[in-house]
Design a protein around this motif. Structure first.
Motif, PDB file in Angstrom:
ATOM      1  N   PRO A  81       0.830  -1.212   0.000  1.00  0.00           N
ATOM      2  CA  PRO A  81       0.000   0.000   0.000  1.00  0.00           C
ATOM      3  C   PRO A  81       0.862   1.259   0.000  1.00  0.00           C
ATOM      4  O   PRO A  81       1.952   1.285   0.591  1.00  0.00           O
ATOM      5  CB  PRO A  81      -0.811  -0.124   1.289  1.00  0.00           C
ATOM      6  CG  PRO A  81      -0.817  -1.584   1.593  1.00  0.00           C
ATOM      7  CD  PRO A  81       0.488  -2.110   1.110  1.00  0.00           C
ATOM      8  N   LEU A  82       0.366   2.309  -0.673  1.00  0.00           N
ATOM      9  CA  LEU A  82       1.152   3.538  -0.815  1.00  0.00           C
ATOM     10  C   LEU A  82       1.560   4.108   0.536  1.00  0.00           C
ATOM     11  O   LEU A  82       2.690   4.595   0.700  1.00  0.00           O
ATOM     12  CB  LEU A  82       0.357   4.583  -1.604  1.00  0.00           C
ATOM     13  CG  LEU A  82       0.236   4.326  -3.118  1.00  0.00           C
ATOM     14  CD1 LEU A  82      -0.662   5.377  -3.756  1.00  0.00           C
ATOM     15  CD2 LEU A  82       1.616   4.350  -3.765  1.00  0.00           C
ATOM     16  N   HIS A  83       0.670   4.045   1.522  1.00  0.00           N
ATOM     17  CA  HIS A  83       0.992   4.697   2.793  1.00  0.00           C
ATOM     18  C   HIS A  83       2.096   3.973   3.556  1.00  0.00           C
ATOM     19  O   HIS A  83       2.684   4.529   4.492  1.00  0.00           O
ATOM     20  CB  HIS A  83      -0.267   4.848   3.666  1.00  0.00           C
ATOM     21  CG  HIS A  83      -0.773   3.575   4.248  1.00  0.00           C
ATOM     22  ND1 HIS A  83      -1.454   2.634   3.506  1.00  0.00           N
ATOM     23  CD2 HIS A  83      -0.698   3.075   5.520  1.00  0.00           C
ATOM     24  CE1 HIS A  83      -1.793   1.623   4.281  1.00  0.00           C
ATOM     25  NE2 HIS A  83      -1.347   1.872   5.514  1.00  0.00           N
ATOM     26  N   LEU A  84       2.413   2.734   3.138  1.00  0.00           N
ATOM     27  CA  LEU A  84       3.497   1.995   3.796  1.00  0.00           C
ATOM     28  C   LEU A  84       4.810   2.043   3.016  1.00  0.00           C
ATOM     29  O   LEU A  84       5.829   1.544   3.488  1.00  0.00           O
ATOM     30  CB  LEU A  84       3.088   0.528   3.987  1.00  0.00           C
ATOM     31  CG  LEU A  84       1.906   0.263   4.921  1.00  0.00           C
ATOM     32  CD1 LEU A  84       1.658  -1.232   5.007  1.00  0.00           C
ATOM     33  CD2 LEU A  84       2.147   0.848   6.306  1.00  0.00           C
ATOM     34  N   ARG A  85       4.802   2.659   1.865  1.00  0.00           N
ATOM     35  CA  ARG A  85       6.022   2.678   1.043  1.00  0.00           C
ATOM     36  C   ARG A  85       6.973   3.772   1.510  1.00  0.00           C
ATOM     37  O   ARG A  85       6.550   4.826   1.994  1.00  0.00           O
ATOM     38  CB  ARG A  85       5.671   2.898  -0.431  1.00  0.00           C
ATOM     39  CG  ARG A  85       4.821   1.799  -1.027  1.00  0.00           C
ATOM     40  CD  ARG A  85       4.654   1.974  -2.515  1.00  0.00           C
ATOM     41  NE  ARG A  85       3.655   1.061  -3.059  1.00  0.00           N
ATOM     42  CZ  ARG A  85       3.402   0.905  -4.349  1.00  0.00           C
ATOM     43  NH1 ARG A  85       4.071   1.647  -5.242  1.00  0.00           N
ATOM     44  NH2 ARG A  85       2.481   0.058  -4.763  1.00  0.00           N
ATOM     45  N   ASN A  86       8.244   3.519   1.311  1.00  0.00           N
ATOM     46  CA  ASN A  86       9.251   4.515   1.621  1.00  0.00           C
ATOM     47  C   ASN A  86       9.268   5.583   0.528  1.00  0.00           C
ATOM     48  O   ASN A  86       9.032   5.266  -0.651  1.00  0.00           O
ATOM     49  CB  ASN A  86      10.631   3.839   1.728  1.00  0.00           C
ATOM     50  CG  ASN A  86      11.670   4.749   2.324  1.00  0.00           C
ATOM     51  OD1 ASN A  86      11.338   5.623   3.120  1.00  0.00           O
ATOM     52  ND2 ASN A  86      12.922   4.552   1.938  1.00  0.00           N
ATOM     53  N   ALA A  87       9.543   6.831   0.892  1.00  0.00           N
ATOM     54  CA  ALA A  87       9.514   7.932  -0.084  1.00  0.00           C
ATOM     55  C   ALA A  87      10.781   8.757   0.017  1.00  0.00           C
ATOM     56  O   ALA A  87      10.774   9.912   0.490  1.00  0.00           O
ATOM     57  CB  ALA A  87       8.285   8.799   0.149  1.00  0.00           C
ATOM     58  N   PRO A  88      11.927   8.218  -0.441  1.00  0.00           N
ATOM     59  CA  PRO A  88      13.188   8.952  -0.298  1.00  0.00           C
ATOM     60  C   PRO A  88      13.385  10.046  -1.366  1.00  0.00           C
ATOM     61  O   PRO A  88      14.273  10.879  -1.233  1.00  0.00           O
ATOM     62  CB  PRO A  88      14.239   7.848  -0.450  1.00  0.00           C
ATOM     63  CG  PRO A  88      13.592   6.831  -1.325  1.00  0.00           C
ATOM     64  CD  PRO A  88      12.136   6.862  -0.974  1.00  0.00           C
ATOM     65  N   THR A  89      12.582  10.061  -2.444  1.00  0.00           N
ATOM     66  CA  THR A  89      12.776  11.046  -3.518  1.00  0.00           C
ATOM     67  C   THR A  89      11.530  11.907  -3.680  1.00  0.00           C
ATOM     68  O   THR A  89      10.423  11.537  -3.271  1.00  0.00           O
ATOM     69  CB  THR A  89      13.082  10.350  -4.861  1.00  0.00           C
ATOM     70  OG1 THR A  89      11.906   9.671  -5.309  1.00  0.00           O
ATOM     71  CG2 THR A  89      14.230   9.356  -4.708  1.00  0.00           C
ATOM     72  N   LYS A  90      11.712  13.054  -4.341  1.00  0.00           N
ATOM     73  CA  LYS A  90      10.598  13.989  -4.588  1.00  0.00           C
ATOM     74  C   LYS A  90       9.539  13.327  -5.457  1.00  0.00           C
ATOM     75  O   LYS A  90       8.328  13.456  -5.199  1.00  0.00           O
ATOM     76  CB  LYS A  90      11.132  15.251  -5.258  1.00  0.00           C
ATOM     77  CG  LYS A  90      10.052  16.278  -5.574  1.00  0.00           C
ATOM     78  CD  LYS A  90      10.657  17.501  -6.254  1.00  0.00           C
ATOM     79  CE  LYS A  90       9.554  18.501  -6.614  1.00  0.00           C
ATOM     80  NZ  LYS A  90      10.109  19.692  -7.315  1.00  0.00           N
ATOM     81  N   LEU A  91       9.973  12.591  -6.506  1.00  0.00           N
ATOM     82  CA  LEU A  91       9.023  11.946  -7.398  1.00  0.00           C
ATOM     83  C   LEU A  91       8.160  10.946  -6.637  1.00  0.00           C
ATOM     84  O   LEU A  91       6.934  10.895  -6.830  1.00  0.00           O
ATOM     85  CB  LEU A  91       9.768  11.231  -8.528  1.00  0.00           C
ATOM     86  CG  LEU A  91       8.895  10.391  -9.470  1.00  0.00           C
ATOM     87  CD1 LEU A  91       7.857  11.258 -10.175  1.00  0.00           C
ATOM     88  CD2 LEU A  91       9.766   9.642 -10.483  1.00  0.00           C
ATOM     89  N   MET A  92       8.758  10.188  -5.768  1.00  0.00           N
ATOM     90  CA  MET A  92       8.005   9.181  -5.023  1.00  0.00           C
ATOM     91  C   MET A  92       6.989   9.839  -4.095  1.00  0.00           C
ATOM     92  O   MET A  92       5.869   9.349  -3.923  1.00  0.00           O
ATOM     93  CB  MET A  92       8.965   8.268  -4.254  1.00  0.00           C
ATOM     94  CG  MET A  92       9.903   7.468  -5.174  1.00  0.00           C
ATOM     95  SD  MET A  92      11.239   6.649  -4.312  1.00  0.00           S
ATOM     96  CE  MET A  92      10.425   5.153  -3.795  1.00  0.00           C
ATOM     97  N   LYS A  93       7.371  10.961  -3.533  1.00  0.00           N
ATOM     98  CA  LYS A  93       6.423  11.690  -2.694  1.00  0.00           C
ATOM     99  C   LYS A  93       5.264  12.208  -3.522  1.00  0.00           C
ATOM    100  O   LYS A  93       4.107  12.156  -3.094  1.00  0.00           O
ATOM    101  CB  LYS A  93       7.131  12.833  -1.984  1.00  0.00           C
ATOM    102  CG  LYS A  93       8.110  12.387  -0.907  1.00  0.00           C
ATOM    103  CD  LYS A  93       8.822  13.569  -0.280  1.00  0.00           C
ATOM    104  CE  LYS A  93       9.835  13.110   0.777  1.00  0.00           C
ATOM    105  NZ  LYS A  93      10.582  14.239   1.358  1.00  0.00           N
ATOM    106  N   GLU A  94       5.582  12.701  -4.738  1.00  0.00           N
ATOM    107  CA  GLU A  94       4.516  13.210  -5.614  1.00  0.00           C
ATOM    108  C   GLU A  94       3.561  12.090  -6.027  1.00  0.00           C
ATOM    109  O   GLU A  94       2.386  12.331  -6.283  1.00  0.00           O
ATOM    110  CB  GLU A  94       5.137  13.859  -6.853  1.00  0.00           C
ATOM    111  CG  GLU A  94       5.860  15.168  -6.553  1.00  0.00           C
ATOM    112  CD  GLU A  94       6.586  15.711  -7.773  1.00  0.00           C
ATOM    113  OE1 GLU A  94       6.666  14.965  -8.795  1.00  0.00           O
ATOM    114  OE2 GLU A  94       7.091  16.856  -7.710  1.00  0.00           O
ATOM    115  N   LEU A  95       4.071  10.883  -6.092  1.00  0.00           N
ATOM    116  CA  LEU A  95       3.238   9.732  -6.463  1.00  0.00           C
ATOM    117  C   LEU A  95       2.427   9.190  -5.275  1.00  0.00           C
ATOM    118  O   LEU A  95       1.686   8.233  -5.430  1.00  0.00           O
ATOM    119  CB  LEU A  95       4.114   8.613  -7.043  1.00  0.00           C
ATOM    120  CG  LEU A  95       4.779   8.920  -8.400  1.00  0.00           C
ATOM    121  CD1 LEU A  95       5.726   7.803  -8.790  1.00  0.00           C
ATOM    122  CD2 LEU A  95       3.708   9.119  -9.471  1.00  0.00           C
ATOM    123  N   GLY A  96       2.594   9.788  -4.131  1.00  0.00           N
ATOM    124  CA  GLY A  96       1.808   9.388  -2.970  1.00  0.00           C
ATOM    125  C   GLY A  96       2.484   8.399  -2.055  1.00  0.00           C
ATOM    126  O   GLY A  96       1.860   7.902  -1.111  1.00  0.00           O
TER     127      GLY A  96
END
Length: 441
Positions: free
Chosen positions: A362-377
């Motif tokens: 699920p998106l809320h459990l994924r790691n978000a180390p980059t700006k793009l990944m954060k933009e993708l939720g």
């Protein structure tokens, strides 16, 4: 007599005393007593293909010879250690010759048949099927694991048992009194020596007679064999074990089940048996660690640490300190509260992981180390548990979106898991009361 033929006296005692008829045969009353199916079949000449499964020295070869004698069949023998397909074909040719010239059936006895590979075992099938051979195999290993199903389906399996003390005593009396044994030497056997022999033989008639013969070789005619004379012979004796074979797996199973059954005394017995049989203590140490996780689990988490420490002692110090440390760990496991909740939960989770395929995180459990990944939720709406009351994000969902929440781990009401279960139930109550709960587990 040929130049290279051994005189009867030069034969080992066990060979000289081989039973000449069914009445001389000792042991296996469950198969050969009057009225038993195998005895009835033999007395009526109803010979059939069979497998003799049993430990060493219980009369498998002798019984095969007697089968041929009682039914007037030609006897051929092969050893799977020394033979191959070539020798099998030669035995088949001899069987055909016996049938053509003398109208006589052939009993082919294959010793240690489990040592033949699958293709070699297959070579017997057509000749067993068409009656060219009466196949009799002997094995110390479980036929279910070591023999082809096709061969097993054409033969009846008979389980031979270790010889009882009564049967071993009958062998001793024959050995001491019969002329083809040691009768002419008029040797006597002290009670202490007899008890030592029976214990050392461990149900193996061949071993019994070999030990007796070794002691007799050093004695004067007409003398008494004493316990002192057997002490040196028996100093290296071990109980039957056969690492990697049937006895090995039976005994480790008995050890594990004694621990699971909370019986420290039986646990120590089977541990001592395995060490006495020559088992590597490090193998037992590894299995003990498994027991700690499988049967004790979180009912007493200290068990796993203690077992790892015992393993470490064995590796560092060896015998006897390491063996004692493993014994300590085993007794602790046997006395500890039992729980297989982690083991059962893990197996259930593995089954789901294999059956459900590659479900997305699920998106809320994924790691978000980059700006793009954060933009993708990635990581959006994730709740950091330490910022929540009691460091618990009530109502949060950690399973894939397409998988309904499961409860794999179900603590038992014993040991520490009693407290763990209480805590999990309290957390579950918070989940139900939380507005964040996405799905009901």
């Amino acid at each position: 007599m040929g130049l290279f033929d051994a005189a009867p006296a030069a034969q080992p005692l066990a060979a000289r005393l081989r039973a000449a008829n069914l009445d001389e045969y000792v042991g296996q009353e469950h198969l050969l007593a009057r009225g038993k199916p195998l005895r009835e079949a033999l007395e009526h000449g109803a010979l059939h293909s069979m497998i003799f499964w049993g430990p060493p020295g219980v009369g498998k070869t002798t019984l095969a010879r007697l089968l041929a004698q009682v039914t007037d069949a030609h006897f051929e023998t092969l050893s799977a250690v020394l033979s191959g397909v070539k020798e099998i074909r030669q035995a088949v040719d001899m069987a055909r010759q016996q049938a053509a010239q003398y109208r006589r059936r052939t009993l082919l006895f294959v010793d240690e048949v489990h040592r033949f590979n699958k293709s070699q075992q297959d070579a017997f099938l057509p000749y067993v099927e068409d009656g060219t051979l009466i196949f009799v195999g002997a094995t110390t290993e479980n036929p279910s694991f070591e023999l082809n199903n096709a061969l097993l389906s054409r033969a009846r399996v008979y389980v031979l048992k270790s010889l009882s003390d009564e049967a071993l005593n009958r062998l001793l009396e024959r050995a001491l009194n019969e002329p083809r044994g040691l009768g002419e030497r008029q040797l006597r056997l002290a009670d202490e020596a007899r008890a030592m022999l029976l214990r050392a033989a461990d149900g193996d008639g061949r071993r019994l007679l070999n030990l007796l013969e070794n002691a007799a070789d050093l004695a004067e005619d007409g003398s008494e064999l004493t316990g002192a004379q057997f002490t040196a012979l028996l100093s290296e004796g071990r109980r039957r074990f056969d690492k990697g074979g049937e006895a090995f797996y039976d005994q480790i199973s008995a050890l594990h089940k004694s621990v699971r059954g909370s019986n420290p005394d039986a646990t120590l017995y089977w541990y001592a048996r395995m060490l006495d049989g020559g088992c590597d203590p490090l193998y037992i140490a590894r299995r003990v660690v498994r027991m700690a996780s499988e049967d004790i689990g979180n009912a007493d988490p200290r068990a796993l640490t203690l077992c790892l420490n015992a393993w470490d002692v064995q590796e560092r110090l060896g015998s006897p300190e390491g063996e004692l440390a493993i014994a300590q760990a085993l007794v602790y496991l046997a006395c500890a509260p039992k729980s297989n909740a982690v083991y059962s939960g893990y197996k259930a989770a593995v089954a789901d992981a294999q059956a459900q395929g590659s479900l997305e995180v699920p998106l809320h459990l994924r790691n978000a180390p980059t700006k793009l990944m954060k933009e993708l939720g990635y990581g959006e709406e994730y709740r950091y548990a330490h910022d929540e009351p009691d460091a618990y994000a009530a109502g949060e969902d950690y399973f894939p979106e397409s998988l309904e929440p499961r409860q794999y781990y179900q603590p038992v009401p014993r040991g520490l898991e009693l407290k763990i279960g209480e805590k999990l139930r309290a957390l579950k109550g918070k989940d139900h009361a939380s507005p964040w709960q996405r799905r009901k587990p």
